[in-house]
Design a protein around this motif. Structure first.
Motif, PDB file in Angstrom:
ATOM      1  N   PRO A 120       0.877  -1.094  -0.335  1.00 15.12           N
ATOM      2  CA  PRO A 120       0.131   0.072   0.022  1.00 15.12           C
ATOM      3  C   PRO A 120       0.707   1.315   0.169  1.00 15.12           C
ATOM      4  CG  PRO A 120      -0.695  -1.514   1.740  1.00 15.12           C
ATOM      5  CD  PRO A 120       0.586  -1.917   1.275  1.00 15.12           C
ATOM      6  N   ILE A 121       0.415   2.185  -0.742  1.00 13.11           N
ATOM      7  CA  ILE A 121       1.178   3.511  -0.632  1.00 13.11           C
ATOM      8  C   ILE A 121       0.561   4.573   0.128  1.00 13.11           C
ATOM      9  CG2 ILE A 121       1.891   5.407  -2.019  1.00 13.11           C
ATOM     10  CD1 ILE A 121       1.656   3.511  -4.674  1.00 13.11           C
ATOM     11  N   TYR A 131      -3.119  -0.791  -3.923  1.00 12.86           N
ATOM     12  CA  TYR A 131      -3.262  -1.567  -5.382  1.00 12.86           C
ATOM     13  C   TYR A 131      -3.308  -2.767  -5.466  1.00 12.86           C
ATOM     14  CZ  TYR A 131      -3.145   3.427  -7.045  1.00 12.86           C
ATOM     15  OH  TYR A 131      -3.343   4.864  -7.279  1.00 12.86           O
ATOM     16  N   ALA A 132      -2.879  -3.591  -4.453  1.00 12.84           N
ATOM     17  CA  ALA A 132      -3.033  -5.145  -4.394  1.00 12.84           C
ATOM     18  C   ALA A 132      -4.684  -5.451  -4.726  1.00 12.84           C
ATOM     19  CB  ALA A 132      -2.620  -5.709  -3.292  1.00 12.84           C
ATOM     20  N   ALA A 163      -0.542  -3.359 -15.050  1.00 11.70           N
ATOM     21  CA  ALA A 163      -1.340  -2.101 -15.190  1.00 11.70           C
ATOM     22  C   ALA A 163      -1.998  -1.630 -13.893  1.00 11.70           C
ATOM     23  CB  ALA A 163      -2.375  -2.333 -16.384  1.00 11.70           C
ATOM     24  N   HIS A 164      -2.064  -0.481 -13.647  1.00 11.39           N
ATOM     25  CA  HIS A 164      -2.838  -0.053 -12.461  1.00 11.39           C
ATOM     26  C   HIS A 164      -2.829   1.560 -12.443  1.00 11.39           C
ATOM     27  CE1 HIS A 164       0.927   1.589 -10.138  1.00 11.39           C
ATOM     28  NE2 HIS A 164       1.300   0.975 -11.203  1.00 11.39           N
ATOM     29  N   LEU A 193      -8.629   2.241  -2.881  1.00  8.99           N
ATOM     30  CA  LEU A 193      -8.768   3.503  -2.140  1.00  8.99           C
ATOM     31  C   LEU A 193      -9.584   3.446  -0.968  1.00  8.99           C
ATOM     32  CD1 LEU A 193      -8.916   5.404  -5.549  1.00  8.99           C
ATOM     33  CD2 LEU A 193      -6.839   4.707  -4.317  1.00  8.99           C
ATOM     34  N   ARG A 194      -8.739   3.661  -0.013  1.00  9.10           N
ATOM     35  CA  ARG A 194      -9.801   3.793   1.489  1.00  9.10           C
ATOM     36  C   ARG A 194      -9.207   4.723   2.354  1.00  9.10           C
ATOM     37  NH1 ARG A 194      -7.004  -1.238   1.511  1.00  9.10           N
ATOM     38  NH2 ARG A 194      -5.887  -1.549   3.585  1.00  9.10           N
TER      39      ARG A 194
END
Lengths: 200, 679
Positions: A120-121, A131-132, A163-164, A193-194
């Motif tokens: 996670p970023i 993005y996992a 791709a993401h 996204l949270r």
């Protein structure tokens, strides 16, 4: 105009999307973003051809089928691939759909690349980008861009399995035009996204 | 559960998920006005009710130098009532001012002004819109007979040209900003008049970078050019307006050449803007504080009104005159009579008809003298002896802070009723802890006149109580002592029912039951009425039914740059914060924007040797503050821009209290300053 859906006659207005008069499962459609027919979950059979219901407008005399054996099989496969490549742990509606379609993702074996391994970023005070859990539906990119905000802080990068959506040049969000409206979170269907406030 | 965002006038619908004393996430339902979209404040800034700075218990003290004493509600309310009654007895109603808040509900504002007028007999009733759109209110009221947006926000999708003047829309009304930008992507034009390169300027098809405080000249020059070129709507002017000839004659001096000299905008650009606005059928004007917060704020708003009338833009879909209201309930606070000269429904206190209606409803005689405006009340201390302040922080928001603080120190009695401790709390004699928007029921009215519900999702912390409860209890005590009638309300809906009876032509058809689904716009006279979207389609709300042109003239700002103070300071807001910062700086937003940054143009910075990110001092004739320099060409050469959210570096220590003669709004947008390096 009139058309037939699963054998029943249906009235529809000019410009109505098939998605609005039928009820196929869908993932990448959202009324406020520019829908592009990416996820293919909402494919329906129109006069013998398979078309995404989220981008196909109803037309006079169409013969639409939404639940054929062929569509069932196709949806099952699509869902299995999503589950195989993606952590659907925070997408209860997709997990339910997978179960309803008797999906068995493991029957496809192991992937050469796996986006489930992405970290996670966390680069801003408000939300994280995990993005996992991303299925590349592009709703966030569209909400940020043409669909709602016109800010264009998110873009799709990479090819194939890698791709993401991310920021242009992968910059940290505070270094982009991002205004942290969180409209990307609102449309994200998988919890990729949270808000940080929801983290324990 | 659905409620209404408490930040700005857009009135976004929000659905906060609350668990274990915190907000997990905020989503928005797909209904008007925001259709699922939010901005950073609504999405991530709703957690201030959980702040450690919440006022939890009633507190009193005899004078400012003592410590506060925690007391029971009974004791605090008795103390407050007795003090107010003593002032009333000794000095009369003229010595008491009551300020409702544009952050409280319609029901609470209604009750506040009822308490002031029916019990304390004072019309010194005002609220913070005095400091934001009072100039627009004067201009719109006298020309059109109404002071709200003439068109609904949905009309943005029907607008082919936006004329946005002095509004940093993407930061101050972000959801509207995003809507306008989306409409522009669909092909509409956008003319932006602003000294700063804001998000709107970036999205504009035509950006007119005026010198601060010169937009009145520009607007008059546009009108003159439109007349000269024969682009005006002659039929509309003849049928629907009056005062045209005198106004036309007043435009003589406003040539494009003169305008270029005064405003700094090339005359070809002014002509193009005029031509586009006049010739686009569906052209809507939107404006905000850049227009109003000047000593000629009323005149500038009037110039916009004149321009719209000249080109026949009022009373049509996709066009109109649209002041973007600031606080969440600033529209409602005005509608409910939170102003010194009008009762609920904008019935004038000076006119018998309006007074009679409320005298009959409330069973008391009413004071026919219009009261003082907020800025005047503070100037009249200590003639004004008691101020009852609800949900406002004048120490941060009023101009010329040091002067205001001295006034508050001389004030014999100050009641502060609020949810959070702020800069003004320390001047209080009584602190009454109020419930936040998450902790009570009621309604707010957004910028396009949509009455919307707020709903109780939580119990208030400590002994905090909803404002309506506090007002009702205080009112009961005052009424008993004065021998006057005072109704008792079981809850907000009962108060709203009284509002419906009081102003049926405006609110008669709006019931809580209807508001369950979504908001309803006033005027809505009966329950089958859908609520009016576009105002003034057939006639204006003036005695003759016609709109009125008023000649207005350009005057320079009260303070112009000099050798010692060579730069112009403009104040305003940033995306991440809200007004005095009391809410946003006690929320998650603080982390994203923790300190004051002032925008300095690279040319000024170069001349002064100021580096980007350096701590500097901004100095005016009235005081100095420290700030971090943000070297950026968002602000033009010669102009410094400072947001006013930061109590520790208050921009309003620098501003002056020069006031507009009609609206009494301060000139927040122009003050002469210099920048000093720290070493």
């Amino acid at each position: 105009m009139r058309l037939r859906v699963n054998g029943q006659e249906v009235e529809a207005q000019e410009g109505t999307l098939l998605l609005e008069i039928t009820d196929p499962p869908h993932l990448c459609y959202h009324p406020h973003t520019e829908t592009r027919g990416i996820c293919r979950l909402c494919l329906v059979e129109v006069d013998g051809r398979l078309l995404p219901a989220c981008t196909t407008q109803a037309q006079e005399g169409m013969e639409v089928r939404t639940d054929t054996q062929e569509l069932q099989t196709l949806r099952r496969t699509l869902l299995e691939w999503l589950a195989l490549t993606t952590d659907l742990g925070q997408a209860p509606s997709l997990l339910a759909l997978l179960k309803a379609h008797h999906g068995q993702p493991q029957r496809w074996g192991k992937l050469p690349l796996n986006r489930r391994e992405r970290e996670p970023i966390r680069d801003n005070p408000f939300f994280l980008r995990d993005y996992a859990k991303c299925v590349n539906c592009r709703l966030c990119v569209d909400a940020c861009g043409d669909g709602i905000m016109g800010v264009y802080a998110l873009a799709l990068e990479g090819r194939g399995l890698m791709a993401h959506p991310t920021t242009p040049l992968d910059r940290p969000l505070p270094e982009t035009p991002c205004v942290f409206c969180g409209n990307c979170l609102q449309v994200c269907p998988t919890g990729a996204l949270r808000p940080l406030s929801a983290e324990v | 559960m659905r409620t209404t965002c408490p930040y700005c006038g857009v009135g976004c619908q929000v659905e906060p998920e609350i668990q274990g004393g915190r907000i997990l996430r905020v989503l928005a339902p797909d209904i008007p006005p925001n259709h699922g979209a939010l901005c950073v404040k609504g999405r991530f800034g709703l957690d201030f009710p959980f702040s450690g700075k919440r006022l939890l218990y009633p507190m009193v003290r005899e004078d400012r130098h003592q410590a506060f004493r925690r007391v029971s509600w009974d004791e605090a309310l008795d103390f407050t009532a007795n003090k107010l009654l003593a002032v009333l007895k000794r000095r009369g109603p003229e010595a008491i001012a009551v300020f409702p808040s544009a952050k409280t509900t319609n029901e609470e504002v209604y009750l506040t002004q009822k308490l002031a007028r029916a019990l304390l007999s004072t019309n010194h009733v005002d609220h913070c819109s005095r400091l934001c759109h009072s100039s627009s209110t004067v201009a719109l009221s006298r020309s059109l007979g109404g002071a709200s947006m003439t068109n609904p926000l949905e009309d943005i999708w029907k607008t082919d040209l936006f004329l946005v003047v002095g509004s940093n829309t993407t930061e101050t009304h972000p959801v509207i900003g995003a809507m306008i930008k989306k409409r522009v992507r669909q092909g509409a034009g956008l003319i932006v008049v602003d000294p700063r390169y804001t998000g709107m300027a970036e999205a504009a098809t035509l950006w007119l970078r005026v010198r601060p405080g010169t937009d009145l000249f520009l607007l008059n020059a546009m009108a003159r050019y439109i007349l000269e070129e024969g682009l005006w709507d002659q039929g509309y002017v003849e049928e629907r307006t009056e005062g045209f000839a005198a106004w036309r004659a007043s435009l003589e001096a406003y040539t494009l050449e003169e305008a270029e000299g005064i405003t700094g905008v090339e005359k070809e650009k002014i002509a193009l803007a005029a031509r586009l606005y006049a010739t686009t059928e569906r052209a809507g004007a939107y404006w905000a504080m850049g227009v109003t917060q000047h000593t000629k704020g009323t005149a500038t708003a009037q110039a916009l009104v004149n321009l719209a009338l000249l080109t026949g833009k009022v009373g049509k879909e996709g066009a109109g005159l649209n002041p973007l209201r600031g606080q969440n309930n600033v529209q409602g606070a005005g509608d409910m009579g939170g102003l010194p000269d009008v009762l609920p429904g904008y019935l004038k206190v000076a006119e018998e008809a309006g007074r009679k209606r409320f005298e009959a409803l409330w069973g008391v005689g009413l004071n026919p003298e219009p009261g003082l405006r907020m800025t005047e009340v503070f100037q009249r201390i200590p003639e004004v002896e008691a101020i009852y302040l609800i949900g406002e922080d004048p120490v941060t928001s009023e101009p010329y802070q040091d002067h205001l603080k001295a006034k508050l120190e001389a004030l014999p009695f100050l009641v502060v009723q609020d949810i959070l401790e702020n800069e003004t709390t320390s001047f209080a004699h009584v602190v009454l802890p109020a419930a936040s928007f998450l902790e009570k029921d009621g309604t707010f009215t957004n910028t396009d006149r949509r009455v919307q519900r707020i709903r109780k999702l939580l119990d208030p912390p400590g002994e905090a109580r909803p404002d309506w409860w506090i007002l009702q209890e205080l009112g009961r005590r005052l009424a008993q002592a004065l021998g006057r009638p005072w109704a008792s309300y079981p809850g907000p809906e009962a108060i709203w029912e009284e509002v419906r009876r009081a102003i049926p032509e405006m609110m008669g058809g709006i019931t809580y039951r209807r508001l369950e689904r979504e908001g309803v716009r006033w005027p809505c006279p009966h329950e089958d009425h859908p609520g009016e979207a576009v105002l003034f389609r057939e006639r204006f709300n003036t005695p003759t039914g016609k709109a009125r042109f008023f000649p207005v003239h350009y005057t320079p700002p009260a303070e112009t740059p000099s050798q010692d103070y060579p730069l112009t300071l403009s104040t305003g807001r940033v995306l991440f914060h809200w007004h005095g910062g009391t809410l946003s700086r006690n929320s998650q937003l603080q982390e994203a924007y923790p300190e004051l940054k002032v925008e300095v143009n690279p040319k000024d910075a170069g001349r002064l040797g100021i580096q980007d990110g350096e701590i500097i001092q901004v100095v005016s004739r009235r005081g100095r503050i420290r700030a971090r320099a943000w070297v950026t060409d968002r602000t033009p050469e010669g102009v410094v821009y400072a947001p006013f959210h930061f109590a520790e570096a208050p921009a309003n220590r620098l501003t002056l209290d020069a006031l507009d003669p009609f609206s009494r709004i301060p000139e927040y947008k122009v003050a002469a300053v210099r920048l000093e390096k720290l070493d």
